[in-house]
Design a protein around this motif. Structure first.
Motif, mmCIF file in Angstrom:
data_model
loop_
_atom_site.group_PDB
_atom_site.id
_atom_site.type_symbol
_atom_site.label_atom_id
_atom_site.label_comp_id
_atom_site.label_asym_id
_atom_site.label_seq_id
_atom_site.Cartn_x
_atom_site.Cartn_y
_atom_site.Cartn_z
ATOM 1 N N GLY A 94 6.489 -5.239 -7.644
ATOM 2 C CA GLY A 94 7.087 -5.761 -6.423
ATOM 3 C C GLY A 94 6.897 -4.894 -5.204
ATOM 4 O O GLY A 94 7.661 -4.967 -4.255
ATOM 5 N N ARG A 95 5.871 -4.020 -5.218
ATOM 6 C CA ARG A 95 5.608 -3.142 -4.069
ATOM 7 C C ARG A 95 4.152 -3.358 -3.624
ATOM 8 O O ARG A 95 3.273 -2.582 -3.952
ATOM 9 N N GLY A 96 3.908 -4.441 -2.898
ATOM 10 C CA GLY A 96 2.549 -4.756 -2.494
ATOM 11 C C GLY A 96 2.073 -3.982 -1.283
ATOM 12 O O GLY A 96 0.952 -4.171 -0.818
ATOM 13 N N TYR A 97 2.916 -3.094 -0.763
ATOM 14 C CA TYR A 97 2.618 -2.383 0.477
ATOM 15 C C TYR A 97 2.359 -0.902 0.209
ATOM 16 O O TYR A 97 2.753 -0.359 -0.812
ATOM 17 N N CYS A 98 1.710 -0.241 1.165
ATOM 18 C CA CYS A 98 1.466 1.207 1.094
ATOM 19 C C CYS A 98 2.746 1.942 1.495
ATOM 20 O O CYS A 98 3.430 1.548 2.439
ATOM 21 N N SER A 99 3.064 3.012 0.779
ATOM 22 C CA SER A 99 4.279 3.773 1.099
ATOM 23 C C SER A 99 4.155 4.492 2.437
ATOM 24 O O SER A 99 5.154 4.855 3.041
ATOM 25 N N SER A 100 2.939 4.745 2.879
ATOM 26 C CA SER A 100 2.595 5.378 4.164
ATOM 27 C C SER A 100 2.864 6.874 4.216
ATOM 28 O O SER A 100 2.560 7.517 5.213
ATOM 29 N N VAL A 101 3.450 7.448 3.171
ATOM 30 C CA VAL A 101 3.726 8.888 3.220
ATOM 31 C C VAL A 101 3.174 9.684 2.034
ATOM 32 O O VAL A 101 3.068 10.899 2.119
ATOM 33 N N CYS A 102 2.836 9.018 0.919
ATOM 34 C CA CYS A 102 2.544 9.811 -0.294
ATOM 35 C C CYS A 102 1.240 10.609 -0.180
ATOM 36 O O CYS A 102 1.121 11.667 -0.811
ATOM 37 N N SER A 152 3.084 2.099 -5.358
ATOM 38 C CA SER A 152 2.699 1.739 -3.995
ATOM 39 C C SER A 152 1.470 0.829 -4.076
ATOM 40 O O SER A 152 0.597 1.052 -4.916
ATOM 41 N N ARG A 153 1.431 -0.208 -3.250
ATOM 42 C CA ARG A 153 0.337 -1.194 -3.275
ATOM 43 C C ARG A 153 0.197 -1.768 -4.689
ATOM 44 O O ARG A 153 -0.904 -1.919 -5.217
#
Length: 304
Positions: free
Chosen positions: A249-257, A243-244
């Motif tokens: 290839g995951r530049g975003y926050c998962s928002s749940v972890c 995440s982030r």
């Protein structure tokens, strides 16, 4: 047409059906329920996941305005808003869904074992199986990749539901609108090899640990190490893996972890009092209703 049979697709189907619409609920696997069916508890209330999901599964399966179509992928969508034609490809179940009573005699007599995907490979199932006991539709499937074709299940099935010659089918649906609820893909932790996932048996993903916590899981709700079946004393939760992280290839926050690592640590303490969980994270992003209070309570009352 509602595409995706997880909790989002199920709730959308029920809302639409209760408003008088005819709904086709299309799911790629053999049963609806999605990832929520694998969870032990839900944050921030710590309610039992299956207790929330089961009534919705039953209502979906019985609702006169909902037709559940499983083992199906959408090959194409043609037409225009208000008049779409969906072409579905339905995979074989090798068991007649209409005849199967869900009695489980076929699985009892099946001599072949396979890794149980519902329990993330931490447990074995038979080659003829149902994903989980509360599954909708309540019909067994045969895993032809592991089935040896011995014919035992066909001989013991009193309903005569076994169909070894089942074939892939194509079906067309005419609908006025398409609602997409495809869910998500879990991050492959092997893409960050420095954490040891796939090399060390006691390094697990969150969904694998979720099944360990589950009463129907491989250890019946006891928190045990997969390597030797012993109770761990200390557990480290590493958040933000994949995440982030632009490298994978995951530049975003998962928002749940942040929330589910806290929930799993808290539930682990509830299951086994002597466990000492520690959570490693970059930023605590507990943004939802009652989420921040949940984090505070975990620290204050449970000593996380």
């Amino acid at each position: 047409a509602v595409v995706g049979g997880g909790i989002g697709g199920i709730q959308a189907s029920l809302d639409l059906a209760n408003s008088g619409f005819k709904v086709y609920l299309i799911e790629g696997s053999s049963t609806i329920g999605g990832t929520m069916a694998q969870l032990d508890k839900t944050f921030p209330t710590n309610d039992c996941s299956m207790c929330i999901l089961s009534p919705k599964l039953v209502e979906c399966g019985r609702h006169l305005n909902i037709e559940v179509i499983t083992n199906a992928d959408i090959e194409s969508v043609d037409g225009e808003p208000g008049n779409f034609t969906l072409t579905l490809v339905k995979g074989p179940r090798y068991i007649d869904q209409e005849k199967c009573t869900g009695c489980g005699v076929c699985a009892e007599h099946c001599p072949v074992g396979a890794a149980d995907s519902y329990n993330e490979g931490l447990k074995r199932r038979k080659a003829v199986y149902i994903r989980y006991p509360q599954a909708v539709p309540l019909a067994y499937s045969i895993d032809r990749d592991t089935c040896i074709g011995c014919g035992v299940c066909e001989r013991v099935c009193l309903a005569q539901a076994i169909r070894y010659d089942d074939k892939m089918e194509e079906e067309k649906l005419s609908v006025g609108a398409v609602l997409l609820a495809p869910g998500f893909e879990e991050f492959d932790a092997r893409l960050r090899p420095e954490y040891g996932y796939g090399r060390y048996p006691n390094v697990l993903t969150s969904i694998e640990f979720e099944r360990i916590l589950g009463a129907s899981g491989p250890f019946l709700g006891h928190v045990l190490r997969p390597s030797d079946g012993r109770i761990p004393r200390k557990i480290a939760f590493i958040s933000c893996v994949g995440s982030r992280d632009p490298k994978v290839g995951r530049g975003y926050c998962s928002s749940v972890c942040c929330m589910y690592s806290t929930k799993e640590a808290l539930i682990a303490r509830e299951h086994m009092e002597g466990i000492e969980p520690t959570i490693f994270f970059m930023d605590m992003r507990s943004y939802g209703k009652e989420f921040d209070k949940y984090i505070d309570r975990a620290e204050r009352e449970y000593g996380l």
